[in-house]
Write a protein that holds these residues in place. Structure first.
Motif, PDB file in Angstrom:
ATOM      1  N   GLN A   1      -1.239  -7.606  11.904  1.00 31.01           N
ATOM      2  CA  GLN A   1      -1.058  -7.461  10.454  1.00 31.01           C
ATOM      3  C   GLN A   1      -2.233  -6.702   9.835  1.00 31.01           C
ATOM      4  N   GLU A   2      -3.421  -6.940  10.332  1.00 35.05           N
ATOM      5  CA  GLU A   2      -4.592  -6.234   9.826  1.00 35.05           C
ATOM      6  C   GLU A   2      -4.538  -4.756  10.202  1.00 35.05           C
TER       7      GLU A   2
ATOM      8  N   ARG B   1      -3.169  -0.923   3.585  1.00 32.27           N
ATOM      9  CA  ARG B   1      -4.196  -1.727   2.911  1.00 32.27           C
ATOM     10  C   ARG B   1      -3.659  -2.418   1.670  1.00 32.27           C
ATOM     11  N   ASP B   2      -2.651  -1.808   1.003  1.00 34.00           N
ATOM     12  CA  ASP B   2      -2.103  -2.432  -0.203  1.00 34.00           C
ATOM     13  C   ASP B   2      -0.943  -3.379   0.102  1.00 34.00           C
ATOM     14  N   GLY B   3      -0.612  -3.534   1.386  1.00 30.77           N
ATOM     15  CA  GLY B   3       0.419  -4.492   1.784  1.00 30.77           C
ATOM     16  C   GLY B   3       1.830  -4.112   1.395  1.00 30.77           C
ATOM     17  N   THR B   4       2.089  -2.816   1.261  1.00 32.76           N
ATOM     18  CA  THR B   4       3.432  -2.397   0.860  1.00 32.76           C
ATOM     19  C   THR B   4       4.332  -1.999   2.016  1.00 32.76           C
ATOM     20  N   HIS B   5       3.746  -1.661   3.187  1.00 28.02           N
ATOM     21  CA  HIS B   5       4.585  -1.156   4.270  1.00 28.02           C
ATOM     22  C   HIS B   5       3.808  -1.162   5.585  1.00 28.02           C
ATOM     23  N   ALA B   6       4.570  -1.045   6.670  1.00 26.09           N
ATOM     24  CA  ALA B   6       3.974  -0.886   7.994  1.00 26.09           C
ATOM     25  C   ALA B   6       3.739   0.586   8.268  1.00 26.09           C
ATOM     26  N   LYS B   7       2.572   0.905   8.818  1.00 23.29           N
ATOM     27  CA  LYS B   7       2.238   2.285   9.172  1.00 23.29           C
ATOM     28  C   LYS B   7       2.887   2.659  10.515  1.00 23.29           C
TER      29      LYS B   7
ATOM     30  N   LYS C   1       6.129 -12.794   4.120  1.00 26.72           N
ATOM     31  CA  LYS C   1       5.720 -11.625   3.334  1.00 26.72           C
ATOM     32  C   LYS C   1       5.951 -10.316   4.080  1.00 26.72           C
ATOM     33  N   VAL C   2       5.882 -10.346   5.398  1.00 26.35           N
ATOM     34  CA  VAL C   2       6.140  -9.134   6.186  1.00 26.35           C
ATOM     35  C   VAL C   2       7.620  -8.752   6.076  1.00 26.35           C
ATOM     36  N   TYR C   3       8.491  -9.735   6.155  1.00 24.47           N
ATOM     37  CA  TYR C   3       9.926  -9.467   6.000  1.00 24.47           C
ATOM     38  C   TYR C   3      10.220  -8.902   4.611  1.00 24.47           C
TER      39      TYR C   3
ATOM     40  N   GLU D   1      10.503  -2.529  -6.599  1.00 27.55           N
ATOM     41  CA  GLU D   1      10.481  -1.077  -6.706  1.00 27.55           C
ATOM     42  C   GLU D   1       9.132  -0.547  -6.226  1.00 27.55           C
ATOM     43  N   VAL D   2       9.161   0.530  -5.445  1.00 31.68           N
ATOM     44  CA  VAL D   2       7.957   1.111  -4.862  1.00 31.68           C
ATOM     45  C   VAL D   2       7.957   2.608  -5.132  1.00 31.68           C
ATOM     46  N   ASP D   3       6.849   3.117  -5.650  1.00 32.16           N
ATOM     47  CA  ASP D   3       6.662   4.561  -5.786  1.00 32.16           C
ATOM     48  C   ASP D   3       6.127   5.068  -4.448  1.00 32.16           C
ATOM     49  N   VAL D   4       7.028   5.508  -3.594  1.00 28.95           N
ATOM     50  CA  VAL D   4       6.690   5.823  -2.209  1.00 28.95           C
ATOM     51  C   VAL D   4       5.629   6.916  -2.127  1.00 28.95           C
TER      52      VAL D   4
END
Length: 843
Positions: A619-620, A625-631, A700-702, A818-821
């Protein structure tokens, strides 16, 4: 049973048009070599020839003759006719419908005077029979032609040598074989009515060899009813036979004795059948429609089916059906007469799948699942014995590898849903080969052979390099199968509703420990591979050495994967892949459960603690860093990826809290989905962490990924990652299965839109562009069994006694965030540029 009652049974009860309009649909699809499809299915069926799964032409035509005119129905037989000598007309095409086992093509042919019409339906049945592995192993399919009306109609159908070779320069041999009518117990090769069979093969067969992916060995058996009311037959040059039928409405019962090449005065093997329907209207003011039918079957008989480097060495593997039938003639005759039973069993599966898919998703999902089912099994070949069956698989179209682990993995939700024992039969040759010491590496092999049908192994260890991928895949599938055995998640259609009217199987009594007298698989509690915790323990224990060996590799290599391929090898090599690392870590967690089941408590404790430590670091490393998505990769800032491997966390019950696991005792309950609680406003959601109830990956990951998928969704689906706009449909369904209902519906709707609009003209591709015309992205994947991943929703609903789906209902408590991608990715890229290299000392 009235004729059209039987028609509804064979057609799976299809009385209305299918919701989706795919560009290709299956006709006769049973294995990698008996695989015939309707090409450009949105067009009239007489505008194109049917095709092999590669897109290559298949010689197969159907025509009707009525009121002095000839009507092409399938293929392009009209190309052989003369417009000066023959009156060629075209019927009204009523469209195509399909379910999991059946494809129906319907037409209306005008009658004389135009006052009425004759309804003609070509109904193709490649039966999926989860309750009868014996029937599923028969390399044969049916076409039943149903007619109804008041005018006489004659029917013609033919095939050419392209069914037995991919090389048109090869010379063919053929013969007409007539089996006598007789009771099945009294006559070895007899059928109830007798049948006429064209036997076609290469003059010089090349064993276990392909040309253009077609088998260069084996005999086609093309059969039709004999007896007084049977068919007439003839072989000869295609243009001559089609012209003869157009003029006379029947054939001459003649065999062309001049053996020649496939396209040398193209020899075809034809049947004709007359239907006397006009009698129903004689002397009456109003027509009383009559109903009749005729059945045809195709069987591609091969022996051996593959060669396999088994524990005893390189072995020529016989087909499974040989355990029940003395020879091919007995098989073909029995299969011909087994139509009603096969249609009944297939109908039970198709009905259950349609109901489950509709309740799980929508009418569109119902059609997607139905369209995928035959394609999955069309890549397989049954072998072994009824006591120890083996299911071999070809990696169709991508490279032809044999028993590819990362092709079985995306397909395995289909097997978990349809018949978990078939998954065991798929894994068995991989386990046997590696337990025998023939593979030198300490990680799982990628495949059993470079090209099907030759499973000669990789004694040099130089198979395609996907070590973390394949170890994780095997461990996840191993535990998923063990859970299916432990929780007895067999769906209802694995046991038929009744044996009334079923035909007995000739050799079934010899295998009484595996099948009953009708060739129906015994309940798992009675069979060798039982449905008990003890059976799961026994199955896992036999290969514990391998499970532990592969997990040792993952402990060393999965948290920070070095530069390597994952299953999406077309995307290239990449280090530190976030989604790949997740698969390896879930594989370690799976091993802790495997060790628990077999009683290795110290191993279980070690792997559980290791997986727990790794998932926190993952997870780290892998989440922005902002916790919005997986890289996409740990050090690739400004990137994102679909983490479809998250699906395994839920499927293996790791997201079911400990307090709920104690109630996991059975399969999915019937009825509607659990009632969703009232929605919670954005920002007020309370998530479970990995420490709350011992769930492995926190809520939170889901939620994060569900929101992200909603934000990045394109016209035709969810892209695989930020590098391209292409997607993989199997991974879309894996990912969608563990999202909130709105996101899941959006993904499903976009895939359905693609099915309706795509210009791809091959069997269901799993790799396509999500924008533009939805076409191939420069790589042509087609007909691959990975579409079994489309069953991800259905397999998850059966997992953990239904608790897996319940554990995800928190995702439905609010709308997707909603996310500003673009802004998020730019910020992540900026963060990465400022991040101190010392922060990545682990890497």
């Amino acid at each position: 049973m009235r004729l059209f009652d039987l028609f509804l049974l064979a057609a799976g009860g299809l009385t209305s048009a299918s919701t989706l309009t795919p560009n290709t649909v299956p006709l006769i699809v049973r294995n990698p070599y008996l695989s015939t499809w309707l090409y450009h299915a949105r067009d009239a069926p007489w505008e194109n020839w049917p095709m092999f799964w590669t897109g290559a032409h298949v010689g197969f035509s159907v025509m009707a003759s009525a009121s002095g005119k000839v009507y092409p129905l399938l293929g392009r037989p009209q190309d052989s006719l003369s417009t000066k000598r023959h009156k060629i007309a075209y019927p009204e095409y009523l469209g195509v419908t399909f379910d999991a086992s059946t494809t129906n093509l319907s037409y209306s042919i005008p009658a004389a005077g135009g006052e009425s019409s004759v309804l003609v339906t070509l109904s193709f049945l490649s039966p999926i029979t989860p309750s009868s592995t014996m029937r599923q192993a028969i390399p044969a399919g049916y076409m039943t032609v149903f007619v109804a009306g008041c005018d006489d109609l004659d029917l013609y159908t033919d095939v050419n040598g392209e069914w037995v070779t991919g090389n048109r320069d090869n010379t063919l041999r053929w013969e007409m074989f007539e089996s006598p009518p007789g009771e099945e117990k009294g006559t070895k090769n007899g059928t109830k009515t007798g049948i006429k069979t064209w036997k076609v093969r290469r003059e010089r067969e090349e064993l276990l060899t392909e040309f253009g992916d077609r088998a260069e060995w084996g005999t086609l058996h093309f059969s039709a009813p004999g007896g007084e009311n049977g068919v007439r037959y003839q072989s000869g040059t295609s243009a001559l036979l089609r012209g003869l039928f157009a003029e006379r409405g029947e054939l001459r019962d003649e065999v062309d004795g001049e053996f020649r090449r496939v396209m040398e005065d193209e020899p075809v093997f034809a049947f004709s059948k007359g239907f006397k329907l006009a009698d129903g209207g004689k002397g009456k003011e109003k027509c009383e429609k009559r109903e009749e039918s005729v059945r045809f079957t195709w069987a591609l008989v091969q022996d051996p089916v593959v060669q396999f480097a088994s524990a005893r060495g390189l072995t020529m593997m016989r087909p499974l059906w040989q355990s029940f039938f003395t020879d091919a003639d007995e098989l073909v005759g029995w299969h011909f007469d087994d139509f009603e039973t096969a249609a009944k069993l297939a109908g039970e599966y198709s009905d259950a799948l349609a109901r489950d898919a509709y309740e799980s998703g929508s009418r569109e999902y119902q059609d997607i699942a139905a369209l995928s089912a035959r394609q999955v099994l069309g890549a397989t070949q049954f072998s072994g014995t009824p006591e120890d069956p083996i299911l071999f698989l070809k990696e169709i179209s991508s490279n032809g590898n044999f028993q590819t682990v990362d092709v079985i993995f995306p397909a395995f939700p289909f097997f978990l849903y349809t018949n978990p024992r078939w998954l065991a039969y798929l894994l068995e040759p991989l386990l046997e080969h590696q337990l025998s010491g023939q593979y030198p590496n300490d990680y799982s092999m990628h495949d059993l052979g470079a090209h099907f049908p030759n499973a000669t192994g990789h004694p040099d260890g130089r198979d395609e390099y996907m070590p973390v991928e394949e170890c994780g895949n095997m461990l996840i599938m191993g535990l998923a199968l063990a859970n299916a055995l432990r929780y007895d998640t067999d769906p209802a259609f694995v046991r038929p509703k009744g044996a009334e009217g079923m035909r007995t199987a000739p050799g079934a009594k010899r295998w009484w420990e595996s099948v009953d007298e009708y060739g129906i698989d015994l309940p798992r509690g009675e069979a060798k591979l039982g449905s008990t915790p003890k059976a799961a323990e026994k199955w896992l224990s036999r290969s514990y050495k391998l499970w532990k060996q592969w997990t040792g590799y993952l402990v060393r290599e999965s948290l920070i994967p070095h530069n390597q391929l994952c299953t999406d090898d077309f995307a290239g090599w990449l280090a530190n892949q976030t989604n790949l690392a997740l698969k390896g870590i879930i594989g370690i967690k799976a091993m802790s459960e495997i060790a628990d089941i077999v009683g290795e408590k110290e191993d279980a404790k070690f792997y559980r603690e290791t997986a727990g430590e790794y998932i926190e670091k993952w997870q780290e490393y892998g989440i922005s860093r902002d916790g919005t998505h997986a890289k996409l990769a740990y050090t690739w800032y400004g990137s994102w990826t679909t983490i479809y491997n998250l699906y395994a966390d839920s499927l293996l019950c790791f997201h079911v809290s400990d307090k709920n696991k104690s109630s996991v005792t059975g399969g999915r309950k019937s009825g509607k989905q659990p009632r969703m609680e009232s929605q919670i406003p954005l920002g007020q959601q309370a998530y479970r962490s990995e420490k709350d109830g011992n769930v492995f990956i926190p809520d939170k990951v889901y939620q994060m990924q569900s929101d992200w998928y909603h934000a990045v969704l394109q016209k035709y689906g969810l892209p695989l990652d930020s590098r391209h706009l292409y997607t993989k449909s199997d991974w879309e369904f894996f990912a969608a299965a563990v999202t909130g209902r709105k996101t899941r519906t959006e993904i499903l709707t976009s895939v359905a839109r693609w099915v309706n609009e795509t210009e791809t003209d091959r069997p269901f591709t799993d790799l396509y562009d999500t924008e533009g015309n939805g076409g191939f992205p420069g790589i042509w994947f087609m007909a691959r069994p990975v579409v079994g991943g489309h069953f991800a929703f259905l397999a998850l609903e059966r997992a953990c006694g239904g608790k897996a789906v319940e554990a995800l209902k928190f995702l439905d408590k609010r709308e997707p965030g909603e996310v500003d991608v673009e802004l998020v990715l730019m910020r992540d890229l900026s963060t990465g540029e400022q991040y101190d290299d010392e922060g990545w000392e682990d890497l």
